[in-house]
Design a protein around this motif. Sequence first.
Motif, PDB file in Angstrom:
ATOM      1  N   SER A   1      -2.342   9.874  -7.884  1.00  6.80           N
ATOM      2  CA  SER A   1      -3.150  10.468  -6.827  1.00  6.80           C
ATOM      3  C   SER A   1      -2.645   9.996  -5.476  1.00  6.80           C
ATOM      4  O   SER A   1      -2.048   8.949  -5.350  1.00  6.80           O
ATOM      5  CB  SER A   1      -4.627  10.085  -6.998  1.00  6.80           C
ATOM      6  OG  SER A   1      -4.799   8.710  -6.756  1.00  6.80           O
ATOM      7  N   ARG A   2      -2.875  10.765  -4.444  1.00  7.11           N
ATOM      8  CA  ARG A   2      -2.430  10.426  -3.094  1.00  7.11           C
ATOM      9  C   ARG A   2      -3.003   9.091  -2.631  1.00  7.11           C
ATOM     10  O   ARG A   2      -2.354   8.348  -1.949  1.00  7.11           O
ATOM     11  CB  ARG A   2      -2.839  11.527  -2.110  1.00  7.11           C
ATOM     12  CG  ARG A   2      -2.084  12.799  -2.327  1.00  7.11           C
ATOM     13  CD  ARG A   2      -0.824  12.784  -1.520  1.00  7.11           C
ATOM     14  NE  ARG A   2      -0.132  14.038  -1.746  1.00  7.11           N
ATOM     15  CZ  ARG A   2       1.163  14.146  -1.763  1.00  7.11           C
ATOM     16  NH1 ARG A   2       1.918  13.104  -1.596  1.00  7.11           N
ATOM     17  NH2 ARG A   2       1.729  15.290  -1.963  1.00  7.11           N
ATOM     18  N   SER A   3      -4.237   8.778  -3.018  1.00  4.81           N
ATOM     19  CA  SER A   3      -4.868   7.543  -2.552  1.00  4.81           C
ATOM     20  C   SER A   3      -4.210   6.311  -3.161  1.00  4.81           C
ATOM     21  O   SER A   3      -4.307   5.225  -2.616  1.00  4.81           O
ATOM     22  CB  SER A   3      -6.362   7.557  -2.882  1.00  4.81           C
ATOM     23  OG  SER A   3      -6.534   7.631  -4.283  1.00  4.81           O
ATOM     24  N   ALA A   4      -3.503   6.460  -4.290  1.00  4.41           N
ATOM     25  CA  ALA A   4      -2.858   5.323  -4.945  1.00  4.41           C
ATOM     26  C   ALA A   4      -1.452   5.087  -4.403  1.00  4.41           C
ATOM     27  O   ALA A   4      -0.818   4.126  -4.771  1.00  4.41           O
ATOM     28  CB  ALA A   4      -2.815   5.554  -6.447  1.00  4.41           C
ATOM     29  N   CYS A   5      -0.951   5.960  -3.545  1.00  2.12           N
ATOM     30  CA  CYS A   5       0.399   5.824  -2.997  1.00  2.12           C
ATOM     31  C   CYS A   5       0.445   4.783  -1.893  1.00  2.12           C
ATOM     32  O   CYS A   5      -0.452   4.704  -1.065  1.00  2.12           O
ATOM     33  CB  CYS A   5       0.865   7.153  -2.397  1.00  2.12           C
ATOM     34  SG  CYS A   5       1.695   8.211  -3.563  1.00  2.12           S
ATOM     35  N   THR A   6       1.523   4.025  -1.887  1.00  3.13           N
ATOM     36  CA  THR A   6       1.793   3.064  -0.826  1.00  3.13           C
ATOM     37  C   THR A   6       3.060   3.512  -0.128  1.00  3.13           C
ATOM     38  O   THR A   6       4.060   3.778  -0.800  1.00  3.13           O
ATOM     39  CB  THR A   6       2.002   1.651  -1.412  1.00  3.13           C
ATOM     40  OG1 THR A   6       0.842   1.297  -2.152  1.00  3.13           O
ATOM     41  CG2 THR A   6       2.270   0.636  -0.337  1.00  3.13           C
ATOM     42  N   ALA A   7       3.030   3.590   1.181  1.00  5.77           N
ATOM     43  CA  ALA A   7       4.218   3.971   1.932  1.00  5.77           C
ATOM     44  C   ALA A   7       5.142   2.751   2.007  1.00  5.77           C
ATOM     45  O   ALA A   7       4.790   1.735   2.589  1.00  5.77           O
ATOM     46  CB  ALA A   7       3.841   4.449   3.323  1.00  5.77           C
ATOM     47  N   LYS A   8       6.295   2.845   1.379  1.00  4.59           N
ATOM     48  CA  LYS A   8       7.248   1.746   1.362  1.00  4.59           C
ATOM     49  C   LYS A   8       8.621   2.328   1.092  1.00  4.59           C
ATOM     50  O   LYS A   8       8.786   3.130   0.184  1.00  4.59           O
ATOM     51  CB  LYS A   8       6.848   0.737   0.283  1.00  4.59           C
ATOM     52  CG  LYS A   8       7.599  -0.548   0.326  1.00  4.59           C
ATOM     53  CD  LYS A   8       6.973  -1.555  -0.618  1.00  4.59           C
ATOM     54  CE  LYS A   8       7.693  -2.870  -0.512  1.00  4.59           C
ATOM     55  NZ  LYS A   8       7.166  -3.857  -1.422  1.00  4.59           N
ATOM     56  N   GLU A   9       9.620   1.913   1.859  1.00  5.47           N
ATOM     57  CA  GLU A   9      10.946   2.489   1.704  1.00  5.47           C
ATOM     58  C   GLU A   9      11.966   1.546   1.076  1.00  5.47           C
ATOM     59  O   GLU A   9      13.066   1.960   0.763  1.00  5.47           O
ATOM     60  CB  GLU A   9      11.442   3.021   3.042  1.00  5.47           C
ATOM     61  CG  GLU A   9      10.611   4.217   3.499  1.00  5.47           C
ATOM     62  CD  GLU A   9      11.104   4.836   4.782  1.00  5.47           C
ATOM     63  OE1 GLU A   9      12.099   4.349   5.348  1.00  5.47           O
ATOM     64  OE2 GLU A   9      10.490   5.809   5.217  1.00  5.47           O
ATOM     65  N   THR A  10      11.638   0.255   0.901  1.00  4.20           N
ATOM     66  CA  THR A  10      12.519  -0.678   0.205  1.00  4.20           C
ATOM     67  C   THR A  10      11.737  -1.270  -0.956  1.00  4.20           C
ATOM     68  O   THR A  10      10.703  -1.895  -0.761  1.00  4.20           O
ATOM     69  CB  THR A  10      13.014  -1.792   1.144  1.00  4.20           C
ATOM     70  OG1 THR A  10      13.722  -1.195   2.234  1.00  4.20           O
ATOM     71  CG2 THR A  10      13.953  -2.730   0.406  1.00  4.20           C
ATOM     72  N   LEU A  11      12.233  -1.046  -2.173  1.00  4.38           N
ATOM     73  CA  LEU A  11      11.526  -1.480  -3.376  1.00  4.38           C
ATOM     74  C   LEU A  11      12.297  -2.600  -4.060  1.00  4.38           C
ATOM     75  O   LEU A  11      13.521  -2.554  -4.146  1.00  4.38           O
ATOM     76  CB  LEU A  11      11.348  -0.299  -4.324  1.00  4.38           C
ATOM     77  CG  LEU A  11      10.646   0.924  -3.715  1.00  4.38           C
ATOM     78  CD1 LEU A  11      10.634   2.077  -4.699  1.00  4.38           C
ATOM     79  CD2 LEU A  11       9.243   0.564  -3.295  1.00  4.38           C
ATOM     80  N   ALA A  12      11.556  -3.600  -4.568  1.00  6.03           N
ATOM     81  CA  ALA A  12      12.144  -4.762  -5.227  1.00  6.03           C
ATOM     82  C   ALA A  12      11.529  -4.933  -6.620  1.00  6.03           C
ATOM     83  O   ALA A  12      10.650  -4.172  -7.023  1.00  6.03           O
ATOM     84  CB  ALA A  12      11.908  -6.014  -4.381  1.00  6.03           C
ATOM     85  N   ALA A  13      11.957  -5.960  -7.324  1.00  4.94           N
ATOM     86  CA  ALA A  13      11.455  -6.223  -8.676  1.00  4.94           C
ATOM     87  C   ALA A  13       9.950  -6.439  -8.690  1.00  4.94           C
ATOM     88  O   ALA A  13       9.278  -6.089  -9.653  1.00  4.94           O
ATOM     89  CB  ALA A  13      12.168  -7.431  -9.271  1.00  4.94           C
ATOM     90  N   THR A  14       9.396  -6.982  -7.627  1.00  7.83           N
ATOM     91  CA  THR A  14       7.954  -7.241  -7.560  1.00  7.83           C
ATOM     92  C   THR A  14       7.127  -5.968  -7.424  1.00  7.83           C
ATOM     93  O   THR A  14       5.911  -6.015  -7.575  1.00  7.83           O
ATOM     94  CB  THR A  14       7.623  -8.177  -6.384  1.00  7.83           C
ATOM     95  OG1 THR A  14       8.139  -7.600  -5.180  1.00  7.83           O
ATOM     96  CG2 THR A  14       8.227  -9.557  -6.590  1.00  7.83           C
TER      97      THR A  14
END
Length: 152
Positions: A45-58
């Motif tokens: 769902s849209r509400s569960a999205c986090t705006a982030k452009e660099t993703l790591a193992a965490t």
Amino acid sequence: MRRSILGPSLAVATLALALTGCGGTKSDTGSGSVSPSSSPTPSKSRSACTAKETLAATDTNGTFCVTTGNTVRILLDGTTTRPWAPVKTVGSGLKATNSGILIRPGDASNAYEAVSAGTVKLTSSRPLCATAAHKISCKGIQEWSVTVVVSK
């Protein structure tokens, strides 16, 4: 004559220590086994999205949003004895692009351009324990996966 149960108890304790030393954790069911499939499935769902452009193992098991024209970077730090597998993609909306980053052996570094609306699942994995020739190691796998939702 008194019977001793020290031998079997010691063997069970040694096995338990060996399993937990390789990153084994108890799941929510208390079975004591490592089960990546028992992790909660991220909501799309849209509400569960986090705006982030660099993703790591965490960021594993997360759902992230990006708009078309932006770039998503994957930076998974590994080692030569615990290397990350190349990142795989399933879905539409992202196109592989040059990450422009020099990586060390064992790392996984990717960049994807958001080209159209869609949903993409990115996955990778690596050994839970260091692997070396002629040494005891576990056969466990650490899985990493994220969902990227691309919007216009």
